[in-house]
Design a protein around this motif. Sequence first.
Motif, PDB file in Angstrom:
ATOM      1  N   MET A  54      -5.236   9.792 -16.205  1.00  0.00           N
ATOM      2  CA  MET A  54      -4.382   8.852 -15.535  1.00  0.00           C
ATOM      3  C   MET A  54      -3.978   9.352 -14.167  1.00  0.00           C
ATOM      4  SD  MET A  54      -2.085   6.611 -17.809  1.00  0.00           S
ATOM      5  CE  MET A  54      -2.850   5.193 -17.110  1.00  0.00           C
ATOM      6  N   SER A  55      -4.383  10.525 -13.801  1.00  0.00           N
ATOM      7  CA  SER A  55      -4.026  11.057 -12.502  1.00  0.00           C
ATOM      8  C   SER A  55      -4.895  10.432 -11.436  1.00  0.00           C
ATOM      9  CB  SER A  55      -4.214  12.576 -12.502  1.00  0.00           C
ATOM     10  OG  SER A  55      -3.899  13.090 -11.251  1.00  0.00           O
ATOM     11  N   ASN A  56      -4.229   9.862 -10.451  1.00  0.00           N
ATOM     12  CA  ASN A  56      -4.940   9.213  -9.365  1.00  0.00           C
ATOM     13  C   ASN A  56      -4.390   9.673  -8.046  1.00  0.00           C
ATOM     14  OD1 ASN A  56      -6.487   7.566 -11.008  1.00  0.00           O
ATOM     15  ND2 ASN A  56      -4.937   5.973 -11.058  1.00  0.00           N
ATOM     16  N   THR A  57      -5.256   9.879  -7.114  1.00  0.00           N
ATOM     17  CA  THR A  57      -4.824  10.046  -5.743  1.00  0.00           C
ATOM     18  C   THR A  57      -5.495   8.955  -4.956  1.00  0.00           C
ATOM     19  OG1 THR A  57      -6.627  11.568  -5.271  1.00  0.00           O
ATOM     20  CG2 THR A  57      -4.498  12.543  -5.874  1.00  0.00           C
ATOM     21  N   ALA A  58      -4.886   8.599  -3.852  1.00  0.00           N
ATOM     22  CA  ALA A  58      -5.464   7.538  -3.042  1.00  0.00           C
ATOM     23  C   ALA A  58      -6.846   7.960  -2.585  1.00  0.00           C
ATOM     24  CB  ALA A  58      -4.573   7.248  -1.847  1.00  0.00           C
ATOM     25  N   SER A  59      -7.782   7.024  -2.624  1.00  0.00           N
ATOM     26  CA  SER A  59      -9.145   7.357  -2.273  1.00  0.00           C
ATOM     27  C   SER A  59      -9.413   7.221  -0.799  1.00  0.00           C
ATOM     28  CB  SER A  59     -10.105   6.461  -3.056  1.00  0.00           C
ATOM     29  OG  SER A  59      -9.834   5.105  -2.761  1.00  0.00           O
ATOM     30  N   SER A  60      -8.516   6.578  -0.082  1.00  0.00           N
ATOM     31  CA  SER A  60      -8.735   6.358   1.338  1.00  0.00           C
ATOM     32  C   SER A  60      -7.489   6.719   2.098  1.00  0.00           C
ATOM     33  CB  SER A  60      -9.084   4.888   1.588  1.00  0.00           C
ATOM     34  OG  SER A  60      -9.068   4.622   2.962  1.00  0.00           O
ATOM     35  N   ALA A  61      -7.655   7.437   3.189  1.00  0.00           N
ATOM     36  CA  ALA A  61      -6.516   7.823   4.002  1.00  0.00           C
ATOM     37  C   ALA A  61      -6.150   6.735   4.991  1.00  0.00           C
ATOM     38  CB  ALA A  61      -6.818   9.128   4.748  1.00  0.00           C
ATOM     39  N   SER A  62      -6.926   5.673   5.069  1.00  0.00           N
ATOM     40  CA  SER A  62      -6.611   4.615   6.010  1.00  0.00           C
ATOM     41  C   SER A  62      -5.511   3.741   5.442  1.00  0.00           C
ATOM     42  CB  SER A  62      -7.848   3.775   6.312  1.00  0.00           C
ATOM     43  OG  SER A  62      -8.279   3.136   5.142  1.00  0.00           O
ATOM     44  N   THR A  63      -4.619   3.307   6.312  1.00  0.00           N
ATOM     45  CA  THR A  63      -3.516   2.470   5.906  1.00  0.00           C
ATOM     46  C   THR A  63      -3.952   1.016   5.971  1.00  0.00           C
ATOM     47  OG1 THR A  63      -1.996   4.106   6.785  1.00  0.00           O
ATOM     48  CG2 THR A  63      -1.109   1.915   6.387  1.00  0.00           C
ATOM     49  N   PRO A  64      -3.783   0.239   4.895  1.00  0.00           N
ATOM     50  CA  PRO A  64      -4.183  -1.153   4.916  1.00  0.00           C
ATOM     51  C   PRO A  64      -3.430  -1.943   5.977  1.00  0.00           C
ATOM     52  CG  PRO A  64      -3.768  -0.417   2.678  1.00  0.00           C
ATOM     53  CD  PRO A  64      -3.298   0.679   3.596  1.00  0.00           C
ATOM     54  N   ASP A  91      -1.739   0.008  -3.923  1.00  0.00           N
ATOM     55  CA  ASP A  91      -2.778   0.527  -3.027  1.00  0.00           C
ATOM     56  C   ASP A  91      -2.179   1.014  -1.709  1.00  0.00           C
ATOM     57  OD1 ASP A  91      -4.720  -0.020  -4.904  1.00  0.00           O
ATOM     58  OD2 ASP A  91      -5.399  -1.875  -3.925  1.00  0.00           O
ATOM     59  N   ARG A  92      -1.242   0.272  -1.164  1.00  0.00           N
ATOM     60  CA  ARG A  92      -0.596   0.662   0.093  1.00  0.00           C
ATOM     61  C   ARG A  92       0.231   1.938  -0.089  1.00  0.00           C
ATOM     62  NH1 ARG A  92      -2.064  -4.394   1.115  1.00  0.00           N
ATOM     63  NH2 ARG A  92      -1.873  -5.322   3.181  1.00  0.00           N
ATOM     64  N   ILE A  93       0.909   2.020  -1.210  1.00  0.00           N
ATOM     65  CA  ILE A  93       1.710   3.206  -1.509  1.00  0.00           C
ATOM     66  C   ILE A  93       0.810   4.433  -1.639  1.00  0.00           C
ATOM     67  CG2 ILE A  93       3.094   4.301  -3.335  1.00  0.00           C
ATOM     68  CD1 ILE A  93       4.387   1.457  -3.714  1.00  0.00           C
ATOM     69  N   LEU A  94      -0.281   4.302  -2.387  1.00  0.00           N
ATOM     70  CA  LEU A  94      -1.188   5.434  -2.573  1.00  0.00           C
ATOM     71  C   LEU A  94      -1.815   5.868  -1.249  1.00  0.00           C
ATOM     72  CD1 LEU A  94      -2.880   4.410  -5.938  1.00  0.00           C
ATOM     73  CD2 LEU A  94      -1.084   6.134  -5.572  1.00  0.00           C
ATOM     74  N   ALA A  95      -2.151   4.920  -0.388  1.00  0.00           N
ATOM     75  CA  ALA A  95      -2.706   5.256   0.928  1.00  0.00           C
ATOM     76  C   ALA A  95      -1.684   6.013   1.761  1.00  0.00           C
ATOM     77  CB  ALA A  95      -3.163   3.989   1.655  1.00  0.00           C
ATOM     78  N   SER A  96      -0.429   5.588   1.727  1.00  0.00           N
ATOM     79  CA  SER A  96       0.624   6.264   2.481  1.00  0.00           C
ATOM     80  C   SER A  96       0.846   7.679   1.960  1.00  0.00           C
ATOM     81  CB  SER A  96       1.929   5.461   2.401  1.00  0.00           C
ATOM     82  OG  SER A  96       2.955   6.098   3.128  1.00  0.00           O
ATOM     83  N   LEU A  97       0.890   7.829   0.640  1.00  0.00           N
ATOM     84  CA  LEU A  97       1.078   9.158   0.057  1.00  0.00           C
ATOM     85  C   LEU A  97      -0.081  10.083   0.432  1.00  0.00           C
ATOM     86  CD1 LEU A  97       2.402   8.155  -3.487  1.00  0.00           C
ATOM     87  CD2 LEU A  97       3.727   9.101  -1.570  1.00  0.00           C
ATOM     88  N   ASP A  98      -1.284   9.545   0.436  1.00  0.00           N
ATOM     89  CA  ASP A  98      -2.453  10.330   0.815  1.00  0.00           C
ATOM     90  C   ASP A  98      -2.373  10.729   2.297  1.00  0.00           C
ATOM     91  OD1 ASP A  98      -5.104  11.430   0.109  1.00  0.00           O
ATOM     92  OD2 ASP A  98      -5.824   9.954   1.560  1.00  0.00           O
ATOM     93  N   ASP A  99      -2.001   9.781   3.143  1.00  0.00           N
ATOM     94  CA  ASP A  99      -1.870  10.058   4.580  1.00  0.00           C
ATOM     95  C   ASP A  99      -0.895  11.203   4.837  1.00  0.00           C
ATOM     96  OD1 ASP A  99      -3.649   8.050   5.233  1.00  0.00           O
ATOM     97  OD2 ASP A  99      -2.109   6.643   5.928  1.00  0.00           O
ATOM     98  N   ARG A 111       6.175   2.245   6.448  1.00  0.00           N
ATOM     99  CA  ARG A 111       4.877   1.564   6.352  1.00  0.00           C
ATOM    100  C   ARG A 111       4.965   0.302   5.511  1.00  0.00           C
ATOM    101  NH1 ARG A 111       2.369   7.288   5.489  1.00  0.00           N
ATOM    102  NH2 ARG A 111       1.650   7.773   7.599  1.00  0.00           N
ATOM    103  N   LEU A 112       5.658   0.364   4.386  1.00  0.00           N
ATOM    104  CA  LEU A 112       5.799  -0.817   3.544  1.00  0.00           C
ATOM    105  C   LEU A 112       6.534  -1.932   4.282  1.00  0.00           C
ATOM    106  CD1 LEU A 112       6.588   0.734   0.054  1.00  0.00           C
ATOM    107  CD2 LEU A 112       4.494  -0.430   0.750  1.00  0.00           C
ATOM    108  N   LYS A 113       7.565  -1.585   5.028  1.00  0.00           N
ATOM    109  CA  LYS A 113       8.309  -2.584   5.806  1.00  0.00           C
ATOM    110  C   LYS A 113       7.397  -3.217   6.854  1.00  0.00           C
ATOM    111  CE  LYS A 113      12.021  -4.600   7.560  1.00  0.00           C
ATOM    112  NZ  LYS A 113      12.630  -5.735   6.936  1.00  0.00           N
ATOM    113  N   ALA A 114       6.610  -2.404   7.553  1.00  0.00           N
ATOM    114  CA  ALA A 114       5.712  -2.905   8.592  1.00  0.00           C
ATOM    115  C   ALA A 114       4.593  -3.762   8.007  1.00  0.00           C
ATOM    116  CB  ALA A 114       5.117  -1.741   9.382  1.00  0.00           C
ATOM    117  N   GLN A 115       4.103  -3.395   6.837  1.00  0.00           N
ATOM    118  CA  GLN A 115       2.966  -4.090   6.239  1.00  0.00           C
ATOM    119  C   GLN A 115       3.353  -5.314   5.432  1.00  0.00           C
ATOM    120  OE1 GLN A 115       0.910  -1.104   3.970  1.00  0.00           O
ATOM    121  NE2 GLN A 115       0.571   0.178   5.761  1.00  0.00           N
ATOM    122  N   THR A 116       4.531  -5.291   4.827  1.00  0.00           N
ATOM    123  CA  THR A 116       4.906  -6.378   3.927  1.00  0.00           C
ATOM    124  C   THR A 116       6.113  -7.169   4.417  1.00  0.00           C
ATOM    125  OG1 THR A 116       6.437  -5.056   2.587  1.00  0.00           O
ATOM    126  CG2 THR A 116       4.099  -5.011   1.956  1.00  0.00           C
ATOM    127  N   GLY A 117       6.886  -6.595   5.323  1.00  0.00           N
ATOM    128  CA  GLY A 117       8.107  -7.251   5.788  1.00  0.00           C
ATOM    129  C   GLY A 117       9.265  -7.111   4.818  1.00  0.00           C
TER     130      GLY A 117
END
Length: 151
Positions: free
Chosen positions: A1-11, A27-35, A77-83
Amino acid sequence: MSNTASSASTPAATPAGSELTSDQILDRILASLDDDKAEDVVTIDLRGRSAMADHMVIASGRNARQVAAIAEKLVERLKAQTGQSARVEGKDTGDWVLIDTDDVIVHVFRPEVREFYQLEKMWMPADALRSATLDRLRAEHAAEETRKTQN
């Protein structure tokens, strides 16, 4: 169940008026954590198990400063991406930051605090915990065998 974001790009940001699914927020959260180089990122599917959220994410930062920075950037990032604004608790101390997006609950810990509270044990299905423990024990055994053969 351990997952890390697969992409460092922010959606990219979501168009106005469209709702994100909990999986898209995850997905957005995992990308941010990875970044931000969060460590030991674990996702737990809570659908059908809890009414509080669809997903829980648990991650670690190396120290209080990194924990606070990871949480701050994630919220920005969540505020910028989702409002939408997320609720945040604990950012000032940096030991354990809770970020509540309604659909996804994120916990960012210092490693010592994470070890003390062991949220994974509380929320992960028992079979996943057995699998994670077995994987850890196998890795420790393999490392010990490697040390023995090198000596």
